[in-house]
Design a protein around this motif. Structure first.
Motif, PDB file in Angstrom:
ATOM      1  N   ASN A 235       0.832  -1.202   0.000  1.00  0.00           N
ATOM      2  CA  ASN A 235       0.000   0.000   0.000  1.00  0.00           C
ATOM      3  C   ASN A 235       0.872   1.260   0.000  1.00  0.00           C
ATOM      4  O   ASN A 235       0.496   2.279  -0.606  1.00  0.00           O
ATOM      5  N   GLU A 236       2.027   1.187   0.676  1.00  0.00           N
ATOM      6  CA  GLU A 236       2.948   2.324   0.640  1.00  0.00           C
ATOM      7  C   GLU A 236       3.498   2.528  -0.770  1.00  0.00           C
ATOM      8  O   GLU A 236       3.588   3.659  -1.256  1.00  0.00           O
ATOM      9  N   ARG A 237       3.871   1.432  -1.428  1.00  0.00           N
ATOM     10  CA  ARG A 237       4.358   1.543  -2.811  1.00  0.00           C
ATOM     11  C   ARG A 237       3.319   2.180  -3.706  1.00  0.00           C
ATOM     12  O   ARG A 237       3.629   3.078  -4.513  1.00  0.00           O
ATOM     13  N   ILE A 238       2.088   1.732  -3.575  1.00  0.00           N
ATOM     14  CA  ILE A 238       1.006   2.258  -4.403  1.00  0.00           C
ATOM     15  C   ILE A 238       0.758   3.731  -4.083  1.00  0.00           C
ATOM     16  O   ILE A 238       0.523   4.552  -4.989  1.00  0.00           O
ATOM     17  N   ALA A 239       0.841   4.098  -2.798  1.00  0.00           N
ATOM     18  CA  ALA A 239       0.660   5.499  -2.414  1.00  0.00           C
ATOM     19  C   ALA A 239       1.745   6.384  -3.009  1.00  0.00           C
ATOM     20  O   ALA A 239       1.485   7.531  -3.420  1.00  0.00           O
ATOM     21  N   VAL A 240       2.968   5.876  -3.086  1.00  0.00           N
ATOM     22  CA  VAL A 240       4.047   6.630  -3.727  1.00  0.00           C
ATOM     23  C   VAL A 240       3.743   6.805  -5.212  1.00  0.00           C
ATOM     24  O   VAL A 240       3.908   7.899  -5.774  1.00  0.00           O
ATOM     25  N   ARG A 241       3.294   5.748  -5.866  1.00  0.00           N
ATOM     26  CA  ARG A 241       2.932   5.852  -7.282  1.00  0.00           C
ATOM     27  C   ARG A 241       1.821   6.887  -7.475  1.00  0.00           C
ATOM     28  O   ARG A 241       1.890   7.722  -8.400  1.00  0.00           O
ATOM     29  N   GLU A 242       0.821   6.867  -6.619  1.00  0.00           N
ATOM     30  CA  GLU A 242      -0.288   7.809  -6.763  1.00  0.00           C
ATOM     31  C   GLU A 242       0.160   9.236  -6.478  1.00  0.00           C
ATOM     32  O   GLU A 242      -0.317  10.185  -7.117  1.00  0.00           O
ATOM     33  N   ALA A 243       1.087   9.407  -5.532  1.00  0.00           N
ATOM     34  CA  ALA A 243       1.623  10.746  -5.253  1.00  0.00           C
ATOM     35  C   ALA A 243       2.354  11.322  -6.458  1.00  0.00           C
ATOM     36  O   ALA A 243       2.449  12.544  -6.611  1.00  0.00           O
ATOM     37  N   LEU A 244       2.866  10.451  -7.308  1.00  0.00           N
ATOM     38  CA  LEU A 244       3.561  10.873  -8.523  1.00  0.00           C
ATOM     39  C   LEU A 244       2.636  10.892  -9.742  1.00  0.00           C
ATOM     40  O   LEU A 244       3.096  11.063 -10.872  1.00  0.00           O
TER      41      LEU A 244
END
Length: 360
Positions: A235-244
């Protein structure tokens, strides 16, 4: 197509065999002549998979890196990220215009390879692409024999520089039809599954890994509490992707274990095929194994650094990286595959987007 496969790992042997069997003319390079000797002598790799057992002819096994790269339109590098810096430097003089280099997976290795070429004075227009996993779940059973449990069905792939994406995918789709276009190399790096699946499995199974002569982290080691941590990390990885502002699908690792919904990179029942094979019941040295040196040290440091740069917190990734550092007795972030180490941390978002598109 003329294809070079570089390296001597499990995935390298699988790529050389599968691409040969698919009708491509393959130059299979390995530095270690003694280790490659059975393939050099017989010109074959024995493969066992769902289709049975057979010997696959390899057109050009070689210990000449210059020969392999010079002959190829596409170059496949299925090596662990820890091996990328040395190979990037060795290969740097040999790239030529129009070549496509595929790193499955990459851990931002696409940028590292491109930088090494520039540092060597090679200005050829080369496309470096990276995806989220090896195209195979595979283990060697001998010096020229492999067992492939699963083939990837989806390979989300980003290209550096992104301006070359049309050309790169026109080439890659002939070699790996499972590739799926995503935005760029940074998006490709954030698809890497290894840093999500492996660090929780080895760190949370540290006791049995050190106690028993062999332990299957994917079988008895994948318990509900560990899966919960893996999900939180993903979920952290996905949140980083969404932040970008990278778009879905994000290929959540939960799909790897699911029996319905969207297929993950290895399709249906891959986890069961992996555990049924027994090939992942092994002795893992926590200090030296690639799950620590590649997926934790390089993969998690990459995610943590990108998260810091993007303003997306990654406490689970940072915590696992800190525990890994304690286990090995060194600061894994300081020596990791970070934006700082790649010289990119000082870019703002507009400059990063331009860099990823143009390559400079």
């Amino acid at each position: 197509m003329r294809v070079a496969v570089l390296g001597g790992g499990n995935g390298c042997y699988a790529a050389a065999a599968e691409l040969s069997e698919s009708g491509h003319e393959v130059w299979f390079w390995r530095r270690d002549a003694e280790a490659l000797a059975p393939v050099l002598a017989n010109g074959t790799i024995r493969v066992r998979d769902f289709k049975g057992t057979r010997d696959v002819a390899i057109a050009h096994p070689t210990t000449s890196l210059e020969e392999a790269i010079g002959a190829a339109e596409a170059v496949i590098v299925p090596l662990p990220a820890v091996a990328q810096p040395g190979l990037a430097a060795a290969a740097a003089p040999y790239w030529r215009d129009g070549q496509v280099v595929f790193l499955p997976p990459g851990t931002l290795g696409s940028i590292l390879f491109a930088r090494a070429a520039r540092d060597a004075g090679n200005t050829a227009d080369v496309s470096f692409a990276e995806t989220g996993t090896l195209p195979y779940l595979v283990r060697k059973h001998g010096p020229a024999e492999i067992v492939i449990s699963v083939y990837a069905t989806r390979l989300p792939t980003g290209v550096f520089p992104a301006r070359n994406a049309d050309h790169a995918f026109a080439v890659l789709e002939q070699v790996y039809p499972a590739v799926e276009r995503i935005e760029d190399a940074l998006s490709g790096g954030l698809m890497n599954a290894g840093p999500i699946i492996h660090p929780p499995l080895i760190i949370m199974n540290a006791g049995p890994l050190e106690h028993f002569p062999a332990w299957d982290i994917h079988n008895e080691g994948t318990q509900p509490s560990i899966r919960a941590v893996t999900t939180a990390l993903d979920n952290e990885r996905i949140a980083v992707r969404e932040a970008l502002s990278y778009g879905a699908p994000h290929f959540p690792l939960a799909d790897h274990y699911a029996t319905d919904g969207d297929e993950w990179m290895y399709g249906r029942s891959a986890h069961e095929k992996l555990t049924d094979s027994g090939d992942w019941r092994e002795k893992i040295d926590l200090k030296d194994h690639r799950y620590m040196r590649e997926d934790t040290a390089l993969g998690l440091s990459m995610i943590v650094s990108i998260g810091r740069w993007a303003g997306a917190p990654t406490p689970i990734a940072a915590g696992l990286l800190a525990i890994g550092s304690a286990i090995v007795g060194e600061d894994l972030y300081a020596n990791g595959r970070t934006l700082e180490a790649l010289g990119l941390a000082g870019l703002d978002r507009a400059a990063m987007k331009e860099f990823l598109f143009n390559g400079y």
